[in-house]
Design an enzyme around this catalytic site. Structure first.
Site, PDB file in Angstrom:
ATOM      1  N   ASP A  61     -54.480   9.720 -27.015  1.00  0.00           N
ATOM      2  CA  ASP A  61     -53.734   8.824 -27.833  1.00  0.00           C
ATOM      3  C   ASP A  61     -54.764   8.303 -28.699  1.00  0.00           C
ATOM      4  OD1 ASP A  61     -54.408   6.009 -26.807  1.00  0.00           O
ATOM      5  OD2 ASP A  61     -54.227   7.268 -24.926  1.00  0.00           O
ATOM      6  N   ASP A 150     -46.213  -0.489 -25.494  1.00  0.00           N
ATOM      7  CA  ASP A 150     -47.414  -0.596 -24.891  1.00  0.00           C
ATOM      8  C   ASP A 150     -47.401  -2.049 -24.509  1.00  0.00           C
ATOM      9  OD1 ASP A 150     -50.148  -1.297 -24.267  1.00  0.00           O
ATOM     10  OD2 ASP A 150     -51.073  -0.610 -26.128  1.00  0.00           O
ATOM     11  N   GLU A 152     -49.416  -5.033 -22.216  1.00  0.00           N
ATOM     12  CA  GLU A 152     -50.481  -5.087 -21.402  1.00  0.00           C
ATOM     13  C   GLU A 152     -51.000  -6.638 -21.564  1.00  0.00           C
ATOM     14  OE1 GLU A 152     -54.068  -3.270 -23.465  1.00  0.00           O
ATOM     15  OE2 GLU A 152     -52.541  -1.911 -24.103  1.00  0.00           O
TER      16      GLU A 152
END
Length: 262
Positions: A61, A150, A152
């Site tokens: 990625d 994503d 986090e």
């Protein structure tokens, strides 16, 4: 007293973002998938170690930090899929997105786009729409992975963005439902077990619909986040053989192709 916008959001089934988020620091924008996980959890894998790869497909990625990627070189080294950062919050577009997204496709990779969430900056639906409008779509060409979210650690402060598990769960659900409504694919969820269990929890089983892209920097995978019984992609190293982060698809190439197709 709740504001009118909060009442409207609740009626509409959306979770509004907290109104207390401080302005973003000047010059801030581009956070890579796992940048905050690496910061908080560390890189447990040395470059001499690697997880078992038999029956799995290697991939990578990337974000603007990798610049113009030499995709042929990565293909020649064995990478067969890639996730490319498209957006962050509702303010950032990857300036290298076209070169990276189209370039990976051009050498034969299966590729997808991901969004770095800032849940305290805007609601889940707003960030999902920004993402889909700017590269986070899906096409039934057999070469496009589901869009990815994503989730986090907060780059700017409180680990969970000042949100309760219930509020964060609502945020993720609003993002996921909006992406599905617009693309007919539920987004993959990228996260770490520690962050997810602390900030989201298991009141909703996202694993029933959302593929799991798990970040854990080790030669062994370890426990999965609550609400997931299976992982689809494992980001096992933050940097290494391919540009960007190192990933393994949990299956063979024909299985990866099926995920891209439907």
């Amino acid at each position: 007293m709740r504001t009118l916008i909060s009442i409207v959001a609740i009626v509409a089934g959306m979770t509004p973002a907290p109104a207390s988020a401080a302005p973003l620091p000047e010059g801030s924008a581009d956070h890579t998938a796992g940048s905050q996980i690496l910061k908080h959890e560390g890189a447990g894998t040395s470059r001499a170690e690697s997880p078992p790869v038999e029956g799995k497909v290697p991939g990578m990625d990337v974000s603007s930090h990798q610049g113009d990627v030499d995709w042929k070189s990565s293909w020649d080294k064995g990478a067969r899929f890639s996730y490319v950062k498209a957006t962050e919050g509702v303010h950032y577009l990857n300036p290298k997105f076209t070169q990276q997204y189209d370039g990976s496709f051009g050498v034969g990779m299966i590729r997808g786009a991901y969004h770095f969430a800032l849940p305290d900056r805007a609601g889940g639906a707003a960030q999902a729409n920004f993402f889909v409008d700017n590269g986070g779509g899906w096409s039934a060409d057999g070469r496009t992975l589901p869009p990815a979210l994503d989730m986090e650690y907060n780059p700017y402060g409180d680990t969970c963005y000042g949100m309760s598990q219930a509020a964060m769960t609502g945020w993720v659900k609003a993002f996921s439902d909006t992406v599905f409504a617009r693309t007919k694919r539920y987004p993959a969820i990228y996260t770490s077990t520690s962050w997810w269990n602390k900030c989201v929890g298991g009141s909703v089983r996202f694993g029933d619909n959302n593929p799991l892209w798990i970040a854990h920097y080790s030669s062994k995978l370890g426990a999965l986040p609550v609400g997931f019984d299976f992982h689809t992609i494992w980001q096992w190293q933050a940097a290494g053989y391919f540009p960007g982060d190192q990933n393994l698809f949990n299956g063979r190439m024909e299985q990866l192709q099926r995920i891209a197709a439907s």
